[in-house]
Design a protein around this motif. Structure first.
Motif, PDB file in Angstrom:
ATOM      1  N   ARG A  46       0.813  -1.329  -0.045  1.00 46.07           N
ATOM      2  CA  ARG A  46       0.008  -0.216   0.131  1.00 46.07           C
ATOM      3  C   ARG A  46       0.882   1.115  -0.056  1.00 46.07           C
ATOM      4  N   GLU A  47       1.874   1.170   0.760  1.00 47.60           N
ATOM      5  CA  GLU A  47       3.008   2.309   0.666  1.00 47.60           C
ATOM      6  C   GLU A  47       3.264   2.489  -0.629  1.00 47.60           C
ATOM      7  N   VAL A  48       3.796   1.488  -1.402  1.00 49.50           N
ATOM      8  CA  VAL A  48       4.273   1.624  -2.668  1.00 49.50           C
ATOM      9  C   VAL A  48       3.413   1.991  -3.699  1.00 49.50           C
ATOM     10  N   ALA A  80      12.110   4.110  -4.298  1.00 47.66           N
ATOM     11  CA  ALA A  80      13.249   3.590  -3.741  1.00 47.66           C
ATOM     12  C   ALA A  80      13.905   4.385  -2.485  1.00 47.66           C
ATOM     13  N   ARG A  81      14.158   5.580  -2.955  1.00 49.04           N
ATOM     14  CA  ARG A  81      14.924   6.620  -2.105  1.00 49.04           C
ATOM     15  C   ARG A  81      13.830   6.992  -1.144  1.00 49.04           C
ATOM     16  N   GLU A 106      15.993  -0.195  -5.795  1.00 44.25           N
ATOM     17  CA  GLU A 106      15.187   0.225  -6.850  1.00 44.25           C
ATOM     18  C   GLU A 106      14.593  -1.179  -7.517  1.00 44.25           C
ATOM     19  N   GLY A 107      15.381  -2.143  -7.436  1.00 41.04           N
ATOM     20  CA  GLY A 107      14.732  -3.565  -7.995  1.00 41.04           C
ATOM     21  C   GLY A 107      13.777  -4.056  -7.011  1.00 41.04           C
ATOM     22  N   THR A 108      14.024  -3.981  -5.915  1.00 43.01           N
ATOM     23  CA  THR A 108      12.788  -4.493  -4.940  1.00 43.01           C
ATOM     24  C   THR A 108      11.618  -3.691  -5.118  1.00 43.01           C
ATOM     25  N   TYR A 143       7.674  -5.037  -6.206  1.00 42.02           N
ATOM     26  CA  TYR A 143       6.375  -4.580  -5.644  1.00 42.02           C
ATOM     27  C   TYR A 143       5.408  -4.153  -6.491  1.00 42.02           C
ATOM     28  N   VAL A 144       5.917  -3.202  -7.353  1.00 38.28           N
ATOM     29  CA  VAL A 144       5.099  -2.590  -8.396  1.00 38.28           C
ATOM     30  C   VAL A 144       4.389  -3.890  -9.355  1.00 38.28           C
TER      31      VAL A 144
END
Length: 231
Positions: free
Chosen positions: A167-169, A183-184, A190-192, A196-197
């Motif tokens: 939900r945060e993403v 990511a920042r 960034e790969g994580t 998630y996306v």
């Protein structure tokens, strides 16, 4: 900047009017980090050239002969799902916006808009984000606000299936942040974030980040209108 230099955003441009293509290519050339690697006059040619050149971004005119931009976007999503698509048009009717988003486009820009929007849009979608011109954004949000109140409840129920981090993403996707920016913000690799996306899109049955951003807005995860941001 020489062809193939690291950091260059490779773009395919498709429009049936040669003068329009020349004008858009000229604008993109001023960016310094964007290179038009191929130009097409119709949708069929756009798909063929995209398969040959593998650009990062395809700019497609909505109205083209043989195969229009919307159909070409859908075909590109099937054969080259990693390529970001931005629709270009002189029209801003709601049905074009809806069709473009449904075809898997990550952006929608008006040819009559500010040239800076064109460059910002290419950079945003190349970075994994989504981009709608401010004019288009206002129309989308107006349409969202006109929907029945049940839409918000349905969106909240759908988002409730996600975990807290998802939900945060999703909220940050709704705020039009790129994977790198998310990511920042969340102190992740960034790969994580990309994972998630992809997971969010699959779980919620969404085609692209634009649809995800709209859902985040409908569900109340984003306090203000999504996508109304210049990259």
């Amino acid at each position: 900047m020489s062809s193939g230099e690291p950091g260059t955003i490779r773009v395919l441009l498709a429009d049936d009017e040669a003068l329009i293509r020349a004008g858009i290519a000229g604008i993109l050339a001023t960016a310094g980090d964007i290179e038009v690697v191929a130009e097409a006059a119709d949708g069929h040619e756009a798909v063929d050239l995209a398969l040959r050149h593998r650009p990062a971004v395809c700019l497609l005119d909505v109205r083209m002969p043989r195969l229009d931009g919307l159909a070409a976007a859908a075909e590109l999503r099937r054969v080259l799902p990693e390529v970001a698509v931005v629709m270009l048009t002189t029209f801003n009717e709601d049905d074009y916006v809806t069709s473009a988003l449904g075809s898997g486009a990550s952006g929608f820009l008006l040819k009559s808009g500010d040239p800076r929007e064109l460059i910002a849009g290419v950079r945003a979608v190349a970075a994994g984000g989504a981009y709608l011109s401010p004019t288009v954004t206002r129309r989308v949000i107006t349409r969202l606000r006109a929907r029945p109140l049940g839409t918000e409840a349905a969106a909240r129920a759908l988002v409730a299936e996600l975990g807290e981090r998802e939900r945060e993403v999703l909220a940050l996707v709704g705020a039009a942040l790129s994977n790198a920016e998310i990511a920042r913000r969340l102190h992740l690799v960034e790969g994580t974030v990309k994972g998630y996306v992809s997971q969010i899109l699959a779980r919620l049955g969404l085609r692209n980040r634009v649809q995800a951003a709209i859902l985040a807005y409908e569900a109340g995860l984003v306090p203000e209108a999504p996508l109304d941001r210049r990259a």
